[in-house]
Design a protein around this motif. Structure first.
Motif, PDB file in Angstrom:
ATOM      1  N   ARG A  92       0.813  -1.347   0.008  1.00 29.94           N
ATOM      2  CA  ARG A  92      -0.066   0.003   0.046  1.00 29.94           C
ATOM      3  C   ARG A  92       0.657   1.204   0.014  1.00 29.94           C
ATOM      4  O   ARG A  92       1.702   1.492   0.992  1.00 29.94           O
ATOM      5  CB  ARG A  92      -0.958  -0.190   1.278  1.00 29.94           C
ATOM      6  CG  ARG A  92      -1.896   1.139   1.326  1.00 29.94           C
ATOM      7  CD  ARG A  92      -2.700   0.841   2.257  1.00 29.94           C
ATOM      8  NE  ARG A  92      -3.700  -0.081   1.814  1.00 29.94           N
ATOM      9  CZ  ARG A  92      -4.906  -0.207   1.165  1.00 29.94           C
ATOM     10  NH1 ARG A  92      -5.123   1.199   0.291  1.00 29.94           N
ATOM     11  NH2 ARG A  92      -5.597  -1.120   1.035  1.00 29.94           N
TER      12      ARG A  92
ATOM     13  N   THR B 153       1.578   5.410  -0.471  1.00 32.84           N
ATOM     14  CA  THR B 153       0.954   6.700  -0.307  1.00 32.84           C
ATOM     15  C   THR B 153       1.583   7.659  -1.377  1.00 32.84           C
ATOM     16  O   THR B 153       2.797   7.922  -1.234  1.00 32.84           O
ATOM     17  CB  THR B 153       1.009   7.346   1.114  1.00 32.84           C
ATOM     18  OG1 THR B 153       0.544   6.206   1.925  1.00 32.84           O
ATOM     19  CG2 THR B 153       0.488   8.629   1.309  1.00 32.84           C
TER      20      THR B 153
ATOM     21  N   CYS C   3      -2.759  10.132  -1.804  1.00 27.85           N
ATOM     22  CA  CYS C   3      -3.600   9.219  -2.281  1.00 27.85           C
ATOM     23  C   CYS C   3      -3.242   7.900  -1.845  1.00 27.85           C
ATOM     24  O   CYS C   3      -1.982   7.510  -2.108  1.00 27.85           O
ATOM     25  CB  CYS C   3      -4.038   9.275  -3.744  1.00 27.85           C
ATOM     26  SG  CYS C   3      -4.353  10.776  -4.462  1.00 27.85           S
ATOM     27  N   ASP C   4      -4.058   6.862  -1.803  1.00 29.29           N
ATOM     28  CA  ASP C   4      -3.565   5.627  -1.636  1.00 29.29           C
ATOM     29  C   ASP C   4      -3.645   4.720  -2.816  1.00 29.29           C
ATOM     30  O   ASP C   4      -4.673   4.596  -3.495  1.00 29.29           O
ATOM     31  CB  ASP C   4      -4.550   4.813  -0.398  1.00 29.29           C
ATOM     32  CG  ASP C   4      -4.198   5.727   0.885  1.00 29.29           C
ATOM     33  OD1 ASP C   4      -3.208   5.959   1.283  1.00 29.29           O
ATOM     34  OD2 ASP C   4      -5.410   5.457   1.733  1.00 29.29           O
TER      35      ASP C   4
END
Length: 691
Positions: A426, A428, A448-449
């Protein structure tokens, strides 16, 4: 078994046939010598044209004053799709495009040098992995272009008094390439301005009686050192007709896009020289796209509607709105003055960047360094739209083996990936807008991820055919073709499309393989004949290609020959003979007499040394005993060996079973085309070992 040496390259255009001389000898027999002819045919390979692919390379001559980014050379003629061009050396200002075009430098060549030479090494690769390379030499020759020259170095112009602002007074012209014009003196011209492209000289305000001397320069835009100057004398003559005069004569203003309607941009101060006492009238003229944004309230120019910078209409106008204020005075004939208006709208950063929806990407676990993962497509409502910079929170490392391109938002692999250790990441991503405000410090950003999932590779295995060997009997029939058998093969993974081809045994073209069905093409066969065909089956076009070979033994009986009573097609799976791999090593076994002589000599030497040592230790008392021993040794029959004969039979060569450490003697790995099994081989001895 004759194999192609590892790393060898065949070129049918240079050598299309090799003659190999083979010698063989069995123990106790004479040596036999035969020749083997190997013919090389032209294959499907990518070849570059000459002289590009020659050792010297191709040569291009260009002048030094060629325009920037001008195409100079095309590597391959178009259209050729699916080619990739790569520049091996990067120490050159020239540019190589994706279409194989060599472009001039973005800033042009240096004209101060007499002769320049640039060498480019270019590699061309097609979609099948075939490649070729070549060299291009670009020689830059001195320029012979014409210099910039004024046709009239000195001119005198007379204009009437009352000439309005931005009216063309005269035009200057100079010969040369890419000519541009500028006023050198006065350094801050108050009455006149010049168009740098056309050379038109206009007034900046309403002219009164005056005299002005202008020094004008003409220069080459690509090479400013090439220039010429001229002198222009302008005389303004007085007239009886005088129109109203206004201050300012030209209105140039700059406002932000958030300026509210009703705001005053400029207030004119106009007077009537005739002093008729009449009122002055103000009106607005100009293109509707610009004029609709403004209105006149007496001598005040005000904003009528919102000046939106973030619109296609404003971008089409260059974010500049033009209009003309017409100031009219009464009387006959009517007199008027025109005040040009130029309003420049500046951007204001109003919107925050937006994240893309569902930013999830999948990348193979075996992705190489620099492989593209995906592109984060952020959006921004400020003009220029989507002008963003991308960055990742945190530094690249084992926990984040990815990087992102600052300008495009493309994520790439920069570290090792391990599906067993971590199946997903994940990230960023920070989106920051740029060039959206007059003040560069006023920027907006958003986090935003982004999810990146790893995908395990699917191993490509060779197809499995049942059976691998078939023996078939057919009788030649009538017609164009006759079905013989259908191959039953299955690829991995299941459902993959298989390809079939006859790899050998069909030199006379009597058989054809369509899909997995083998057909016989009947002809006038004089007598029964047996054909041994090899059919290759593969499932993937990758390199190396994994395939399986099926052996087909077909007994064909002609129509006129009596056939056996049974016409049933028999399929037999032949028994596979085990392949015994042996390694022949050279060894030396001396004859028995040489061993005996060497043993006796060693024993005598030891005995002599013992006698000397004994005499030194024991003195006079031991001399007699040692003398007896020495006498006994000297009286031994020299023909009688002290040691027994060797148990091994003498010989020049012996065949040994392969030791367990022999694996290190193999320098290659391959796959058997008949069984599909992998094996190790030695390119020098030809020995093989199954894995």
């Amino acid at each position: 078994q004759v194999t192609l040496r590892a790393g060898a390259e065949l070129d049918a255009h240079r050598v299309n046939q090799y003659t190999l001389t083979l010698r063989a000898a069995c123990p106790g027999e004479e040596e036999v010598e035969e020749r083997l002819f190997v013919r090389v045919t032209v294959g499907q390979a990518l070849r570059c044209d000459t002289p590009f692919a020659s050792a010297e390379g191709d040569v291009v001559w260009v002048p030094a004053d060629v325009a920037p980014r001008t195409p100079l050379y095309a590597v391959l003629p178009q259209p050729l799709g699916g080619l990739t061009f790569r520049l091996r050396n990067h120490n050159t200002p020239l540019t190589l495009t994706r279409r194989g075009l060599v472009l001039a430098p973005a800033s042009g060549f240096d004209r101060s040098k007499d002769t320049q030479m640039f060498r480019l090494e270019i590699e061309v690769t097609d979609r099948h992995g075939h490649n070729c390379s070549g060299t291009v030499r670009v020689e830059v020759l001195p320029s012979h272009r014409p210099r910039v020259t004024f046709l009239e170095p000195q001119r005198a112009v007379t204009v009437p008094e009352g000439t309005g602002p931005l009216e063309v007074i005269t035009q200057v012209h100079a010969s040369g390439d890419n000519v541009r014009y500028a006023i050198l003196a006065p350094t801050a011209p108050a009455l006149f301005t010049i168009d740098e492209v056309t050379g038109n000289i206009r007034s900046t305000r309403r002219l009164e009686v005056a005299h002005a001397r202008l020094l004008i320069r003409a220069y080459n835009a690509l090479h400013p050192a090439d220039y010429d100057t001229a002198t222009l004398n302008v005389t303004v003559q007085g007239t009886d007709r005088r129109a109203p005069s206004c201050v300012p004569a030209i209105s140039v203003s700059q406002v932000p896009e958030t300026v509210s309607p009703g705001s005053t941009l400029v207030t004119l101060r106009c007077t009537d020289p005739a002093s008729t006492g009449g009122n002055l009238h103000y009106a607005l003229e100009g293109p509707l796209a610009s004029r609709s944004h403004f209105r006149m309230e007496g001598p005040r120019l005000q904003v009528n509607t919102t000046l939106d910078y973030d619109s296609e209409a404003a971008a089409a106008l260059g974010f500049q709105f033009t209009a003309t204020i017409v100031v009219s005075a009464g009387g006959q004939p009517p007199r008027s003055t025109r005040v040009p208006v130029l309003v420049t709208v500046t951007p204001v950063n109003e919107f925050t960047p937006a994240c893309p929806n569902g930013a999830t990407f999948t990348v193979p676990e075996t992705a190489a360094f620099g492989s593209a993962v995906g592109r984060v497509a952020g959006t921004d409502g400020d003009y220029p739209w989507n002008s963003l910079e991308y960055s990742l929170e945190g530094d690249p490392g084992p926990t984040q083996p990815f990087s992102i391109d600052t300008h495009t938002g493309e994520i790439r692999v920069v570290g090792p990936l391990d599906f067993q250790r971590q199946k997903s990441y994940r990230l960023t991503v920070q989106l920051t807008d740029t060039r959206n405000d007059l003040d560069p410090a006023k920027r907006r950003s958003r986090l935003c991820d982004v999810a990146v999932r790893l995908q395990q590779p699917v191993l490509d295995q060779a197809p499995v055919c049942t059976p691998e060997v078939q023996e078939l009997r057919i009788t030649a029939g009538w017609g164009s073709r006759q079905p013989v058998t259908r191959l039953a093969c299955q690829g991995s993974p299941d459902g993959v499309t298989l390809s079939y081809a006859i790899a050998g045994g069909n030199e006379d073209g009597r058989f054809r393989l369509e899909g997995n069905t083998l057909f016989y093409l009947p002809d006038d066969l004089p007598e029964p004949r047996t054909f041994v065909l090899l059919a290759e089956v593969w499932s993937s076009p990758g390199v190396p290609r994994r395939s399986t070979v099926v052996a087909l033994v077909v007994h064909v009986t002609p129509r006129s020959t009596p056939v056996p009573p049974s016409t049933t097609t028999r399929r037999t799976t032949l028994r596979k003979e085990p392949l015994v791999v042996t390694l022949t090593e050279a060894s030396w076994h001396p004859p028995a007499w040489f061993v005996a002589v060497l043993t006796i000599s060693g024993a005598l030497l030891l005995a002599a040394l013992g006698c000397v040592a004994r005499s030194l230790l024991c003195g006079e008392q031991g001399r007699g005993l040692m003398a007896a021993v020495c006498s006994s040794c000297s009286n031994r029959d020299p023909g009688k060996p002290l040691l027994g004969k060797r148990g091994e039979h003498p010989g020049a060569l012996s065949t040994l079973s392969r030791p367990s450490s022999a694996q290190g003697q193999f320098d290659g790995r391959a796959q058997d085309p008949r069984t599909g099994r992998d094996y190790l081989f030695n390119s020098v001895t030809g020995a093989r070992r199954w894995i």
